[in-house]
Design a protein around this motif. Structure first.
Motif, PDB file in Angstrom:
ATOM      1  N   ILE A  56      -4.459  -2.486   8.053  1.00 15.94           N
ATOM      2  CA  ILE A  56      -4.283  -2.332   6.610  1.00 15.94           C
ATOM      3  C   ILE A  56      -4.928  -3.444   5.788  1.00 15.94           C
ATOM      4  O   ILE A  56      -5.552  -3.158   4.751  1.00 15.94           O
ATOM      5  CB  ILE A  56      -2.790  -2.141   6.285  1.00 15.94           C
ATOM      6  CG1 ILE A  56      -2.317  -0.798   6.869  1.00 15.94           C
ATOM      7  CG2 ILE A  56      -2.545  -2.169   4.773  1.00 15.94           C
ATOM      8  CD1 ILE A  56      -0.837  -0.528   6.735  1.00 15.94           C
ATOM      9  N   PRO A  57      -4.858  -4.729   6.181  1.00 14.81           N
ATOM     10  CA  PRO A  57      -5.571  -5.728   5.373  1.00 14.81           C
ATOM     11  C   PRO A  57      -7.068  -5.455   5.250  1.00 14.81           C
ATOM     12  O   PRO A  57      -7.672  -5.731   4.200  1.00 14.81           O
ATOM     13  CB  PRO A  57      -5.283  -7.034   6.125  1.00 14.81           C
ATOM     14  CG  PRO A  57      -3.940  -6.805   6.746  1.00 14.81           C
ATOM     15  CD  PRO A  57      -3.994  -5.372   7.194  1.00 14.81           C
ATOM     16  N   VAL A 106       0.860  -1.178   0.000  1.00 18.18           N
ATOM     17  CA  VAL A 106       0.000   0.000   0.000  1.00 18.18           C
ATOM     18  C   VAL A 106       0.899   1.230   0.000  1.00 18.18           C
ATOM     19  O   VAL A 106       1.738   1.384   0.899  1.00 18.18           O
ATOM     20  CB  VAL A 106      -0.927   0.013   1.225  1.00 18.18           C
ATOM     21  CG1 VAL A 106      -1.800   1.259   1.209  1.00 18.18           C
ATOM     22  CG2 VAL A 106      -1.795  -1.236   1.246  1.00 18.18           C
ATOM     23  N   SER A 149      -5.810  -1.711  -2.748  1.00 11.93           N
ATOM     24  CA  SER A 149      -4.441  -1.405  -2.317  1.00 11.93           C
ATOM     25  C   SER A 149      -3.882  -0.141  -2.945  1.00 11.93           C
ATOM     26  O   SER A 149      -2.710   0.193  -2.732  1.00 11.93           O
ATOM     27  CB  SER A 149      -3.513  -2.583  -2.638  1.00 11.93           C
ATOM     28  OG  SER A 149      -3.859  -3.723  -1.880  1.00 11.93           O
ATOM     29  N   ASP A 150      -4.693   0.578  -3.717  1.00 12.79           N
ATOM     30  CA  ASP A 150      -4.185   1.753  -4.419  1.00 12.79           C
ATOM     31  C   ASP A 150      -4.432   3.057  -3.687  1.00 12.79           C
ATOM     32  O   ASP A 150      -3.849   4.085  -4.055  1.00 12.79           O
ATOM     33  CB  ASP A 150      -4.819   1.836  -5.819  1.00 12.79           C
ATOM     34  CG  ASP A 150      -4.442   0.660  -6.701  1.00 12.79           C
ATOM     35  OD1 ASP A 150      -3.324   0.118  -6.521  1.00 12.79           O
ATOM     36  OD2 ASP A 150      -5.272   0.265  -7.547  1.00 12.79           O
ATOM     37  N   GLN A 200      -7.352  -2.836   2.640  1.00 16.61           N
ATOM     38  CA  GLN A 200      -7.082  -3.395   1.317  1.00 16.61           C
ATOM     39  C   GLN A 200      -8.287  -4.146   0.764  1.00 16.61           C
ATOM     40  O   GLN A 200      -8.588  -4.057  -0.422  1.00 16.61           O
ATOM     41  CB  GLN A 200      -5.860  -4.319   1.383  1.00 16.61           C
ATOM     42  CG  GLN A 200      -4.540  -3.572   1.560  1.00 16.61           C
ATOM     43  CD  GLN A 200      -3.367  -4.513   1.732  1.00 16.61           C
ATOM     44  OE1 GLN A 200      -3.257  -5.199   2.741  1.00 16.61           O
ATOM     45  NE2 GLN A 200      -2.496  -4.560   0.735  1.00 16.61           N
ATOM     46  N   ARG A 201      -8.987  -4.891   1.602  1.00 18.29           N
ATOM     47  CA  ARG A 201     -10.129  -5.655   1.111  1.00 18.29           C
ATOM     48  C   ARG A 201     -11.346  -4.766   0.852  1.00 18.29           C
ATOM     49  O   ARG A 201     -12.181  -5.087   0.003  1.00 18.29           O
ATOM     50  CB  ARG A 201     -10.497  -6.759   2.102  1.00 18.29           C
ATOM     51  CG  ARG A 201      -9.429  -7.812   2.273  1.00 18.29           C
ATOM     52  CD  ARG A 201      -8.984  -8.426   0.956  1.00 18.29           C
ATOM     53  NE  ARG A 201     -10.023  -9.261   0.344  1.00 18.29           N
ATOM     54  CZ  ARG A 201      -9.916  -9.800  -0.861  1.00 18.29           C
ATOM     55  NH1 ARG A 201      -8.841  -9.556  -1.614  1.00 18.29           N
ATOM     56  NH2 ARG A 201     -10.891 -10.548  -1.341  1.00 18.29           N
TER      57      ARG A 201
END
Length: 295
Positions: free
Chosen positions: A140-141, A107, A149-150, A144-145
């Motif tokens: 963070i995961p 990330v 991740s951008d 991300q989901r």
């Protein structure tokens, strides 16, 4: 991207799965279950408070927060939490690292925002304090989901020696970076109870009294009452590890408007052992509602 420019995960394989597919499956399941317990109301969200323990303990409560932003779009995420390993005053941001790695990928950091914060009198640039830290990494995961991740992040750690004044000054420097397209995520567990944590304010009716203690703090936070939260934490000595990160949020408009307690739980309930227990709470802070007739 060079591996030297990336902060590597510190607790993958310990606090959450190290395998990409296993981690994605676990986070998706936790998010789905959170949605089944309490469907998101559809209103905009500008800030969250979420816990950061091992997913077996705090994952469900954390998911109840991140489920609230499913389908939303943000330009950046400001991620604020406590340092569990360093006792410095003020706050820290990464110095040379440009991304955080998890098993789900890298990330990117918002370098322009970090460069602005590096000019703050209460902020130091130091990759070293981020390397062993789980408080930000654990969130963070979920990001991300839910967001992908951008979306760049702005990682900020409050040192163990940070004061409320440090937090307020940081919030003032952070405020120009927090627009309606910015999500603020505060990473914090609530009360750490038991001899291991040096905090045993009561020994009878521990589950009930812990809940009362924690919800007293959560009520002040949900009310956007910065001074009330400070008084409550001082009076009770509640061992809320992200207290200063919460102070930052409550000094920002998104926090001062108040929010809603989403879920609450304790490790003591899960293990059946309240000799030592850590509490977890999640809160969501909605976007401001335009006044009638306003454009």
């Amino acid at each position: 991207m060079s591996i030297t420019s990336v902060l590597l995960p510190a607790v993958a394989g310990a606090w959450y799965p190290a395998g990409k597919d296993e981690l994605a499956g676990l986070v998706d399941r936790l998010l789905d279950e959170a949605g089944a317990r309490a469907p998101a109301p559809g209103a905009g969200v500008l800030a969250l408070v979420a816990p950061h323990a091992g997913y077996a303990y705090s994952g469900a409560v954390a998911a109840s927060a991140f489920h609230r932003i499913a389908g939303m779009r943000f330009d950046r995420v400001v991620l604020v939490g406590p340092s569990h390993h360093f006792g410095f005053r003020g706050a820290a941001v990464p110095a040379a690292a440009v991304a955080q790695r998890t098993p789900l990928g890298d990330v990117p950091f918002d370098e322009a925002a970090l460069e602005s914060l590096r000019r703050s009198a209460v902020v130091r640039a130091d990759d070293r304090v981020f390397a062993p830290e789980h408080a930000l990494e654990s969130e963070i995961p979920f990001l991300q989901r839910v967001l992908g991740s951008d979306v760049p992040i702005v990682p900020i750690l409050l040192g163990g020696g940070a004061t409320r004044d440090d937090a307020v000054r940081l919030a003032a420097d952070l405020a120009p970076l927090v627009s309606s397209n910015t999500l603020v995520v505060v990473s914090s567990d609530f009360t750490h109870y038991g001899p291991r944590f040096g905090y045993v304010p009561f020994a009878e009716r521990v589950p009930e009294r812990l809940r009362e203690l924690d919800l007293g703090a959560a009520d002040a936070i949900a009310a956007g009452d910065a001074a009330g939260f400070a008084r409550y934490a001082d009076r009770t000595g509640a061992t809320i590890c992200g207290r200063r990160a919460i102070d930052v949020l409550l000094a920002l408009p998104a926090g001062a408007r108040g929010g809603t307690l989403l879920e609450y739980d304790t490790s003591g309930r899960m293990t059946g052992d309240f000799g030592h227990s850590v509490s977890y709470a999640s809160l969501a802070f909605p976007a401001a509602v335009a006044a009638a007739g306003a454009e």
